[in-house]
Design a protein around this motif. Structure first.
Motif, short mmCIF file in Angstrom:
data_model
loop_
_atom_site.label_atom_id
_atom_site.label_comp_id
_atom_site.label_asym_id
_atom_site.label_seq_id
_atom_site.Cartn_x
_atom_site.Cartn_y
_atom_site.Cartn_z
N ARG A 21 3.85 -39.65 24.97
CA ARG A 21 4.60 -39.29 26.17
C ARG A 21 4.09 -40.07 27.37
O ARG A 21 2.95 -40.54 27.39
N LEU A 22 4.93 -40.19 28.39
CA LEU A 22 4.55 -40.86 29.63
C LEU A 22 4.76 -39.89 30.79
O LEU A 22 5.81 -39.23 30.89
N TYR A 23 3.76 -39.80 31.68
CA TYR A 23 3.78 -38.84 32.78
C TYR A 23 3.54 -39.57 34.11
O TYR A 23 2.66 -40.43 34.20
N TRP A 24 4.28 -39.15 35.13
CA TRP A 24 4.05 -39.64 36.49
C TRP A 24 3.98 -38.48 37.48
O TRP A 24 2.98 -38.27 38.13
N LYS A 25 5.08 -37.68 37.58
CA LYS A 25 5.14 -36.61 38.57
C LYS A 25 5.26 -35.24 37.90
O LYS A 25 5.86 -35.11 36.83
N ASP A 26 4.72 -34.23 38.59
CA ASP A 26 4.76 -32.87 38.08
C ASP A 26 6.06 -32.17 38.50
O ASP A 26 6.97 -32.79 39.07
N ARG A 27 6.16 -30.88 38.24
CA ARG A 27 7.38 -30.11 38.53
C ARG A 27 7.69 -30.05 40.02
O ARG A 27 8.84 -29.84 40.41
N GLN A 28 6.67 -30.24 40.86
CA GLN A 28 6.88 -30.24 42.31
C GLN A 28 7.16 -31.64 42.86
O GLN A 28 7.27 -31.84 44.06
N GLY A 29 7.24 -32.61 41.96
CA GLY A 29 7.51 -33.98 42.39
C GLY A 29 6.29 -34.73 42.89
O GLY A 29 6.42 -35.79 43.50
N GLN A 30 5.10 -34.21 42.60
CA GLN A 30 3.87 -34.86 43.03
C GLN A 30 3.24 -35.62 41.87
O GLN A 30 3.24 -35.15 40.73
N PRO A 31 2.71 -36.83 42.13
CA PRO A 31 2.05 -37.59 41.05
C PRO A 31 0.90 -36.80 40.44
O PRO A 31 0.13 -36.14 41.15
N TYR A 32 0.78 -36.88 39.12
CA TYR A 32 -0.34 -36.21 38.46
C TYR A 32 -1.68 -36.83 38.87
O TYR A 32 -2.68 -36.14 39.04
#
Length: 215
Positions: A21-32
């Protein structure tokens, strides 16, 4: 693994079986920003991260400098820059996952193929393209840095690699082609590169995109 006197940490991923998987932003739209933050989100969903590493070169924000696709959604468009650091040391390319298939494809070829990946990241330069090292790489280069990259190898598996110390582009590309047997490989980033496993986390700087193998 060791090649030409350099130690590399290598993670092998089978896209037909493993969940990459690829991740950038969380549920609040903030970068991890960190492996720990991604691990916490994955744990909230009842799963665990087996391996994580940084994705491609990024800009302030932090935001991916090139294409970034998550769960089939394009969050950052393909970047056609022809100047500006390693990212634009052409040819550059895209590492992508589409279902159980993975590929490393040169940027203009990727555009022509009109792929619809599940996950994708763009970076540069291409380390290896169809078995050929990038034409700008020089065996005698004195540009030595810690480096990370990803390759799709002859057995169809994906291999991420992070060097334990400084290497030049030529040696790093040769490692992917001749030791890992990857005819196509992409440079991800330099000295800030890191990885995490359940028992180890080498991260020292924040990231934009983070690749993770989830179980």
């Amino acid at each position: 693994m060791t090649a030409a006197g350099m130690l590399y940490t290598v993670a092998t991923v089978d896209p037909s079986r493993d969940k990459l998987r690829l991740y950038w932003k969380d549920r609040q739209g903030q970068p991890y920003r960190t492996f720990d933050a991604v691990q916490a989100e994955v744990a909230r969903q009842g799963s665990a991260v087996l391996f994580a590493t940084n994705s491609g070169i990024y800009a302030a924000g932090p935001r991916p400098l090139g294409l970034h696709v998550e769960q089939g959604r394009t969050l950052t468009a393909l970047n056609n820059a022809r100047s500006g650091g390693n990212f634009a040391l052409l040819p550059n390319g895209v590492f992508w996952i589409q279902g159980t298939r993975a590929g490393v494809t040169e940027t203009s070829a990727y555009r022509r193929l009109n792929l619809t990946p599940t996950y994708a990241t763009q970076s540069g330069p291409l380390l290896v393209q169809a078995g050929r090292l990038h034409p700008a790489f020089n065996k005698g280069s004195t540009s030595f840095k810690l480096r990370s990259g990803v390759g799709v190898c002859r057995d169809g598996r994906v291999r991420f690699a992070v060097s334990a110390g400084p290497v030049n582009f030529y040696a790093f590309a040769l490692f992917f082609r001749d030791t890992l047997k990857c005819p196509d490989a992409l440079y991800l980033d330099g000295s800030i590169s890191a990885y995490a496993t359940p028992g180890r986390n080498t991260q020292l700087a924040e990231f934009a995109g983070i690749w993770a193998v989830v179980r």
